[in-house]
Design an enzyme around this catalytic site. Structure first.
Site, PDB file in Angstrom:
ATOM      1  N   GLU A 265      -1.382  -1.994  -5.632  1.00 11.37           N
ATOM      2  CA  GLU A 265      -0.844  -0.641  -5.776  1.00 11.37           C
ATOM      3  C   GLU A 265      -2.036   0.286  -5.928  1.00 11.37           C
ATOM      4  O   GLU A 265      -2.844   0.119  -6.837  1.00 11.37           O
ATOM      5  CB  GLU A 265       0.067  -0.555  -6.995  1.00 11.37           C
ATOM      6  CG  GLU A 265       0.638   0.831  -7.202  1.00 11.37           C
ATOM      7  CD  GLU A 265       1.207   1.014  -8.595  1.00 11.37           C
ATOM      8  OE1 GLU A 265       0.934   2.065  -9.201  1.00 11.37           O
ATOM      9  OE2 GLU A 265       1.891   0.099  -9.083  1.00 11.37           O
ATOM     10  N   CYS A 302       1.203   6.368 -12.383  1.00 12.50           N
ATOM     11  CA  CYS A 302       1.178   6.113 -10.935  1.00 12.50           C
ATOM     12  C   CYS A 302       2.077   7.091 -10.193  1.00 12.50           C
ATOM     13  O   CYS A 302       1.947   7.246  -8.978  1.00 12.50           O
ATOM     14  CB  CYS A 302       1.648   4.692 -10.632  1.00 12.50           C
ATOM     15  SG  CYS A 302       0.877   3.398 -11.607  1.00 12.50           S
TER      16      CYS A 302
END
Length: 526
Positions: A265, A302
């Site tokens: 990620e 995030c």
């Protein structure tokens, strides 16, 4: 013991690294924290990976109920650390104590969620196509189940010292899948990592599992991290961090004689699309929610919204004015490390220097060493589409408003954006037709599309997708949050005409494990 000792953990044993010594830094004060941690070396990687490989055979065959007990013991051990864990994480990250207490709950909650999945037999849905000897041509007996890949390397993230770190989602899902784990702890929070690592090692021992089921290393990424990813015994990698770091690991993994998957990620600006009807109804309310989401955690989630895309007009101007006022009044928050704070300031400065960008507002001045001064910028859609530099992520509480000519250009911007973890739409009843057209674009761009909410706050559950097309992640088919994450560390195997006495339980006659299975295409517990 609730105090860090400055040791790594290799197959249950505390090990002092012999390399360069590091200390965590309190980002609020700049003070170095004790104890010091020595970096590990190639020999430590060798020991940890050898132990993980030796543990794999026995660990992958542990009954699911025993594996579930192991995950629950890890969760109990983390809870038993009490205030000491949260206080250490606060000192090393600058994150608020209340936020860290919630993150601890998320960490233990996802461990227990995977334990429940194992107890319910939900790790897989085996498939059985019974033999059809009278068919022309005859069909053999074919049975399919999932098996674990092997030892997994996990890289702790800077922005979630608990939930995406040593016992975070990557570790929890890999252990649930039956894979031993070797973690590379993050330099920003080594004490927190050691405390959690000891809780895992203690659970390994208490459950009588092979000691190599878990190890924790510290080291320089291009050296120890690369050695870990390229060790032939490692069969998959979990990573949360920068795009440059993730791509370096992907390249190293693909250059191996036997390439392996890297589930990284990496980067996301998480665009927000307030549609005209919603702006006409509630521009000020949308602006307030947006700034709250933008500044949450100093913009270091995030999923903080880094781009707002909308048709220019009175509604967008009202939104921008309200958002700018809220950003101007926002207090600076401490960022995770001085280096992250420096990179954030450089990113905002680059926006400010761009001839097509207007800085609408910045937060209050500050003199703290690692503080984030929130910022809101604006630009036109033509400039945004024409310059990739305007579409990149600034990690922190900075966002850019993109002014579009019409709804068609909003969709053009959406289609031109890089892959995203999230995309958010704010719509009123009158926006239904445009929302449908936009959704058709966004489902190809983002891993999670949400309406009339905010992307920060990722529910840990069975339906969640925390992933997305490149560069949000290196593999758009997966998620790092939720029970679906376990599939990253499994692969299917078909058993054709295997004698009944040799078939593993999930595909054996009589369904001895009581699993939901698909027999000749029909689901059931048969």
């Amino acid at each position: 013991m609730k105090e860090p000792t400055g040791r790594m953990i290799i197959a249950g044993e505390p090990v002092a690294g012999s390399g360069r010594r590091i200390r965590a830094v309190d980002p609020a004060t700049g003070a170095a924290l004790e104890p010091a941690y020595g970096y590990g070396d190639a020999g430590d990687v060798e020991r940890a990976c050898a132990a993980a490989a030796a543990a794999f055979g026995a660990y992958r065959r542990t009954p699911l109920a025993r594996r579930a007990e192991f995950l629950e013991r890890i969760a109990d051990g983390i809870d038993a650390l009490g205030d000491a864990l949260v206080e250490r994480a606060h000192a090393e990250s600058g994150l608020p104590v209340a936020r860290l207490a919630g993150e601890r709950g998320r960490t233990t909650g996802q461990l227990r969620m995977f334990a429940a999945l194992l107890r319910d037999g939900g790790l897989e849905v085996p498939r059985i196509d019974p033999a059809l000897p009278d068919r022309t041509p005859p069909r053999p007996d074919i049975r399919q189940r999932w098996v674990p890949l092997g030892p997994v390397a996990v890289f702790g993230a800077s922005n979630f010292p608990l939930a995406f770190s040593v016992a975070g989602g990557d570790t929890a899902s890999a252990l649930a899948a039956g894979c031993p784990v070797v973690v590379k702890g993050h330099d920003a929070h080594p004490g927190t990592s050691e405390l959690v690592g000891r809780a895992i090692a203690d659970a390994v021992a208490a459950c009588g599992l092979p000691a190599g089921t878990f190890s924790l290393l510290f080291g320089y990424g291009p050296d120890l991290g690369t050695a870990l990813v390229t060790d032939p015994r490692i069969r998959a990698v979990g990573f949360t961090g920068s795009r440059s770091g993730g791509l370096a690991l992907v390249a190293a993994a693909q250059a191996r004689p036997r390439p392996i998957p890297v589930y990284a990620e990496m980067s996301s600006t998480n665009p927000v699309f307030p549609l005209p009807g919603a702006l006409a109804e509630r521009a000020a309310g949308i602006a307030a929610g947006f700034v709250g989401s933008l500044t949450l955690g100093a913009g270091q989630f995030c999923t903080n919204p880094g781009v707002v895309v909308a048709v220019d007009g009175p509604g967008l101007r009202a939104f921008a004015d309200a958002a700018a006022a809220a950003v101007a009044g926002a207090e600076p928050a401490t960022m995770l490390t001085p280096a992250i704070a420096d990179a954030y300031r450089d990113g905002v400065a680059a926006f400010a220097a761009h001839p097509a960008v207007e800085i609408l507002a910045q937060g209050a001045e500050h003199d703290r060493p690692a503080a984030c001064r929130p910022a809101l910028a604006a630009t036109g859609a033509d400039a945004f589409l024409g310059d990739p530099a305007l579409r990149g992520e600034v990690f922190g509480a900075c966002s850019v408003v993109v002014r579009c000519r019409d709804a068609a250009q909003v969709r053009e911007v959406a289609a031109a954006m890089e892959g995203q973890l999230t995309a958010t739409v704010h719509a009123a009843d009158g926006d239904r037709a445009e929302a449908a057209a936009l959704l058709d674009v966004l489902e190809l761009t983002a891993g999670r599309v949400l309406f009339n909410g905010w992307p920060t706050g990722v529910e840990v559950g069975h339906a969640m997708v925390h992933g997305g097309p490149y560069p949000a992640t290196s593999d758009a088919r997966t998620t790092s949050v939720g029970t679906l994450a376990v599939e990253r560390f499994l692969r299917p195997v078909a058993y054709q005409d295997v004698p009944a006495g040799l078939l593993p339980g999930p595909v054996a006659d009589g369904n001895p494990d009581g699993l939901l299975r698909r027999v000749d295409g029909r689901p059931g517990r048969h």
